[in-house]
Write a protein that holds these residues in place. Structure first.
Motif, short mmCIF file in Angstrom:
data_model
loop_
_atom_site.label_atom_id
_atom_site.label_comp_id
_atom_site.label_asym_id
_atom_site.label_seq_id
_atom_site.Cartn_x
_atom_site.Cartn_y
_atom_site.Cartn_z
N SER A 156 31.33 26.95 30.52
CA SER A 156 32.76 26.88 30.16
C SER A 156 33.30 28.22 29.70
O SER A 156 34.51 28.36 29.54
CB SER A 156 32.99 25.85 29.06
N LEU A 157 32.39 29.17 29.43
CA LEU A 157 32.86 30.47 28.97
C LEU A 157 32.66 31.54 30.04
O LEU A 157 32.67 32.73 29.74
CB LEU A 157 32.14 30.87 27.68
N THR A 158 32.49 31.13 31.29
CA THR A 158 32.37 32.14 32.35
C THR A 158 33.72 32.83 32.51
O THR A 158 34.77 32.26 32.18
CB THR A 158 31.90 31.50 33.66
N PHE A 159 33.71 34.08 32.99
CA PHE A 159 34.93 34.88 32.96
C PHE A 159 36.13 34.16 33.58
O PHE A 159 37.22 34.11 33.00
CB PHE A 159 34.72 36.23 33.67
N GLY A 160 35.92 33.57 34.76
CA GLY A 160 37.03 32.94 35.48
C GLY A 160 37.68 31.82 34.68
O GLY A 160 38.87 31.54 34.86
N ILE A 161 36.93 31.20 33.79
CA ILE A 161 37.49 30.12 32.97
C ILE A 161 38.10 30.67 31.69
O ILE A 161 39.23 30.32 31.32
CB ILE A 161 36.41 29.06 32.68
N VAL A 162 37.38 31.57 31.01
CA VAL A 162 37.89 32.10 29.74
C VAL A 162 39.21 32.82 29.94
O VAL A 162 40.16 32.66 29.17
CB VAL A 162 36.87 33.09 29.12
N LEU A 195 39.60 38.15 23.72
CA LEU A 195 38.54 39.10 23.36
C LEU A 195 37.27 38.79 24.13
O LEU A 195 36.61 39.69 24.65
CB LEU A 195 38.28 39.04 21.85
N VAL A 196 36.92 37.49 24.23
CA VAL A 196 35.71 37.12 24.97
C VAL A 196 35.85 37.58 26.42
O VAL A 196 34.94 38.20 26.99
CB VAL A 196 35.48 35.60 24.89
N ALA A 197 37.01 37.30 27.02
CA ALA A 197 37.21 37.68 28.43
C ALA A 197 37.13 39.19 28.58
O ALA A 197 36.52 39.70 29.53
CB ALA A 197 38.57 37.16 28.91
N SER A 198 37.75 39.91 27.64
CA SER A 198 37.78 41.36 27.75
C SER A 198 36.37 41.95 27.65
O SER A 198 36.00 42.84 28.41
CB SER A 198 38.68 41.93 26.65
N ILE A 199 35.57 41.41 26.70
CA ILE A 199 34.18 41.92 26.55
C ILE A 199 33.39 41.61 27.81
O ILE A 199 32.64 42.45 28.32
CB ILE A 199 33.52 41.28 25.31
N LYS A 200 33.57 40.41 28.36
CA LYS A 200 32.82 40.03 29.55
C LYS A 200 33.09 40.95 30.73
O LYS A 200 32.23 41.13 31.59
CB LYS A 200 33.20 38.59 29.96
N LEU A 201 34.28 41.55 30.77
CA LEU A 201 34.61 42.37 31.93
C LEU A 201 33.93 43.73 31.91
O LEU A 201 33.87 44.41 32.93
CB LEU A 201 36.13 42.52 32.06
N MET A 209 30.36 41.56 37.71
CA MET A 209 30.45 40.12 37.98
C MET A 209 29.50 39.37 37.04
O MET A 209 28.38 39.81 36.81
CB MET A 209 30.05 39.86 39.43
N PRO A 210 29.96 38.25 36.46
CA PRO A 210 29.07 37.52 35.56
C PRO A 210 27.94 36.83 36.32
O PRO A 210 28.13 36.42 37.47
CB PRO A 210 29.99 36.48 34.91
N PRO A 211 26.77 36.70 35.70
CA PRO A 211 25.72 35.88 36.31
C PRO A 211 26.08 34.40 36.18
O PRO A 211 26.82 34.01 35.28
CB PRO A 211 24.48 36.22 35.49
N TYR A 212 25.56 33.60 37.09
CA TYR A 212 25.83 32.15 37.03
C TYR A 212 24.52 31.37 36.91
O TYR A 212 24.18 30.58 37.78
CB TYR A 212 26.61 31.70 38.26
N PRO A 213 23.78 31.56 35.79
CA PRO A 213 22.47 30.90 35.68
C PRO A 213 22.59 29.37 35.68
O PRO A 213 21.65 28.68 36.07
CB PRO A 213 21.94 31.41 34.33
N PHE A 214 23.75 28.87 35.28
CA PHE A 214 23.92 27.41 35.20
C PHE A 214 24.07 26.76 36.58
O PHE A 214 24.15 25.55 36.68
CB PHE A 214 25.11 27.06 34.30
N LEU A 215 24.14 27.57 37.62
CA LEU A 215 24.14 27.00 38.97
C LEU A 215 22.72 26.90 39.51
O LEU A 215 22.52 26.55 40.67
CB LEU A 215 24.99 27.86 39.91
#
Lengths: 211, 497, 62
Positions: free
Chosen positions: B75-81, B58-64, A142-148
């Motif tokens: 704006s580049l969080t996984f759910g958005i990208v 690619l950005v989304a894939s790396i993030k996973l 899961m990504p971190p959400y530091p901007f929150l």
């Protein structure tokens, strides 16, 4: 010879069939589904969300949480949803009547959140988990959400009461603290509001659990 | 006026360096030229969105597998990208490539030049404004949160107007046709342009403008989302396959009657498939069951089409070596069969119990949208672009890099993620396995996915360079090539000139 | 009876009936005659059956 009109009619009729069957029929069957009032306890289920939690739902939508977390519990014996403790009963149509949009989800990169409010009601756990999931669930993707969150210098009166208790590698620079922003607070209110555990005639809880 | 008369008239007027072949091609060239501006606009803007979509992918894939990657940018969080990736490739690339191919095919099969091509170009500009606003809205956090319909409500009416305009223009071209007989590709094209605005309009009204209550949204959502593939992309992809396989190998389709059966069974069954995305979900059982039945019925159109295309190709597989169009199209046709069979399997309750909610579904979506549809679009573009620009592809090496890059990339992607996804589902269904262990199990496979994405990205860049080079040549002064690829194989050697 | 029920029942009866009637109409007025000749539509006198196109890779390119 040309059969343009026949083709045209065929194209319209075929889509009309499923438009009637899969759009109008569900609307007819479920479009006016309402709350259920328990005849014994007069409890009404499901209740609409409070304002803060409703605001949080908007952040849940905007950040795309739905792409990794479902909000649906499959029936007992079909998958391990109930065995994993994601719910005490399957979810049914009535559970979702207040949701706009309905965020059932199609992917479980992370666990189901239908009842996360029951499973985890601790505020500080949620804040730490959102700030950086590695704190509470090492190895998570899961990504971190530091901007929150806001990282700011500790004021003259000492650390804020809502500052996150961060340790080790996750702690902010000396003399600084991490506090949740309004959005983080609303999002956590939403997560804590996620409970689909009303005793419904179409999805009864087991007797010993329902009391 | 027949083309022979036209050739003779032209031959009388024009002096010098033109062969008989040039004159014989006059009629096709006129039709191709009438489509030039709008089709180029659709292809160029589609390709730019493809490059953007590849980057987001690619950005989304790396993030996973590396969640800390670019984590500070909201704006580049996984759910958005991930959502931006889907919308750029589906609405930016695939839809625009589809419209470009549809317009050109419709004109060729109706044997008429495109009337008022400027209107279609305007529709394209509108469309791109709509997609840009929509993508910007998602990046800004205005996603609707409804899968396949994430673009915010201030962008979608522009798209709807554009779709409607394209539909009207396709129907006008159809009405003005000079050829009374109808080819199977025309049915698919006509169906697609009529079905899509209906689907899109219904979904917009019932989900975004005046949302219906509760899980009725989910029903409308999946009725729409499945039909985007089934009733918009699939018909246009099949129209292209039905045209290009016979056209490239120079042999009519094996059985025209089979293609009739294929079309009507697809039209009857595909649009009932959507609820199989909700197996086990909080819906009345009849909805899900009816979609599972319809999904199994899809065996009829899929096998019909597969048998027909294969029988047409028999004896001509050697031509795959020489024709980039045929390579991409046949790759796409085979993927269509595989994707559909995987789809039938995935719709079954027993299989869905394991594979639903896993990367298996992600692999399946890419098998359909990329290995089938995008590949067919690439193949069509390889055929159409030289003909509308009057220039040959500048580099064969780049064509090969494109094909092998994306072919190896997508095969790796689908095979690895299908397998890993199924195992992921089995682990999730075993409550003794900790959820975090399921997550950790998937990570190596997600890294392979990133590698396969890089391979596809290389292919896309090669295509982009070749395409740009072709456009540069288009605007450069024309020098008549010694051998024209625009002509057929047997006249590939210069005859007497 | 709610309007939507009428629409649903009506369409269940009307859609197949209309489909059958239009098929009968098309068949009687000869629209389906010589149906499979359309298979030749991708070809014309400029690019007839038997002529391969798009053979640009490998030996054919000089």
């Amino acid at each position: 010879m040309s059969y343009g009109p026949l083709l045209f009619l065929g194209i319209l009729f075929t889509l009309a069939s499923s438009w009637v069957g899969l759009v109008l029929m569900p609307q007819r069957q479920l479009g006016a589904l309402g709350q259920h009032t328990d005849t014994n306890t007069a409890a009404i289920y499901p209740q609409a969300r409070g304002g803060e939690a409703q605001q949080g739902a908007e952040h849940y939508r905007a950040l795309g949480c739905v792409y990794c977390h479902t909000q649906q519990v499959r029936p007992e014996g079909y998958g391990a949803d109930i065995a994993r403790g994601w719910g005490r009963r399957r979810t049914v149509s009535r559970d979702y009547i207040h949701d706009k949009p309905v965020m059932l989800g199609t992917m479980r990169t992370g666990p189901d959140l239908t009842n996360i409010g029951e499973r985890q009601s601790d505020y500080s756990w949620h804040y730490k988990h959102l700030y950086n999931p590695q704190i509470t669930s090492a190895g998570s993707v899961m990504p971190p959400y530091p901007f929150l969150f806001e990282t700011r210098p500790i004021g003259p009166t000492g650390p804020s009461t809502n500052a996150l208790a961060l340790e080790g590698a996750f702690a902010p620079a000396a003399g600084h603290e991490v506090v949740p922003t309004l959005r983080a607070r609303q999002l956590v209110e939403y997560l804590r509001s996620l409970k689909s555990s009303g005793d419904l005639p179409e999805a009864p809880l087991k007797k010993e659990e329902a009391q | 006026m027949s083309s022979t008369t036209a050739s003779k008239t032209l031959q009388a007027i024009l002096p010098g360096d033109f062969s008989n072949e040039d004159f014989r091609r006059a009629k096709l060239a006129e039709i191709d030229a009438s489509c030039r501006t709008p089709v180029l606009f659709f292809f160029v803007s589609g390709l730019l969105w493809l490059l953007a979509g590849t980057l987001f992918a690619l950005v989304a894939s790396i993030k996973l597998h590396t969640p800390g990657f670019l984590a500070g940018w909201e704006s580049l969080t996984f759910g958005i990208v991930r959502t931006v990736h889907l919308n750029t490739v589906v609405y930016g690339f695939c839809s625009q490539a589809a419209v470009g191919v549809a317009i050109w095919l419709m004109c060729r099969l109706c044997r008429v030049p495109l009337v008022a091509p400027g209107i279609v170009t305007v529709a394209n500009l509108f469309y791109n404004v709509g997609v840009t606003i929509g993508i910007g809205g998602i990046l800004a956090g205005d996603s609707t949160g409804i899968e396949w319909l994430e673009m915010p409500r201030y962008a979608t009416p522009i798209l709807f107007v554009s779709y409607a305009l394209i539909a009207v223009w396709t129907i006008i071209t159809f009405r003005l046709r000079a050829e009374r007989h109808l080819y199977v590709s025309q049915w698919y094209l006509l169906a697609a342009v009529l079905w899509f605005p209906w689907l899109y309009g219904t979904a917009q009204v019932m989900l975004i403008i005046e949302p219906v209550r509760g899980v009725v949204q989910a029903a409308v959502n999946w009725w729409f989302a499945h039909n985007v593939l089934g009733l918009w992309f699939t018909p246009i992809g099949l129209a292209a396959i039905y045209y290009f396989i016979p056209k490239v190998i120079g042999r009519p389709i094996h059985s025209y009657y089979l293609s009739v059966l294929g079309f009507w069974s697809l039209a009857l069954f595909y649009n009932w498939n959507g609820m199989h995305h909700l197996v086990g979900g909080p819906m009345p059982a009849w909805m899900i069951t009816i979609s599972i039945v319809a999904s199994v019925m899809m065996l009829i159109p899929v096998l019909t089409v597969a048998i027909n295309h294969h029988s047409t190709m028999i004896g001509h597989f050697g031509k795959l070596r020489h024709s980039p169009t045929l390579r991409f199209i046949v790759f796409g046709a085979v993927s269509y069969t595989l994707a559909s069979l995987q789809g039938v399997l995935s719709a079954l309750r027993s299989f869905s119990e394991v594979a639903h909610f896993t990367h298996h579904t992600v692999a399946h979506a890419h098998l359909g949208m990329y290995a089938f549809f995008a590949m067919v679009m690439f193949g069509s573009m390889y055929y159409i672009l030289p003909r509308i620009t009057g220039r040959e592809w500048p580099s064969n090496a780049l064509i090969s890099i494109h094909f092998w890059g994306v072919a190896i990339g997508i095969v790796l992607y689908v095979v690895v993620l299908s397998g890993a996804g199924f195992q992921q589902g089995r682990m999730m269904n075993d409550p003794t396995v900790k959820f975090l262990d399921v997550v950790k199990f998937t990570i190596p496979y997600l890294q392979i996915r990133t590698a396969s994405g890089l391979l596809m990205a290389v292919g896309h860049v090669a295509f982009f360079v070749n395409f740009g080079w072709l456009l540069v040549r288009m605007f450069a002064p024309y020098r008549k090539p010694v051998v024209s690829i625009l002509a057929g194989a047997e006249i590939a050697s210069p005859s007497g000139k | 009876m709610p309007v939507i029920t009428l629409i649903l029942l009506g369409s269940i009866l009307l859609l197949p009936a209309a489909a059958l009637l239009s098929l009968r109409w098309a068949s009687r007025s000869g629209q389906l005659g010589r149906f499979d000749r359309a298979a030749l539509l991708p070809f014309d006198e400029e690019e007839p059956v038997g002529r391969a196109t798009d053979q640009i890779l490998g030996d054919n390119r000089r």
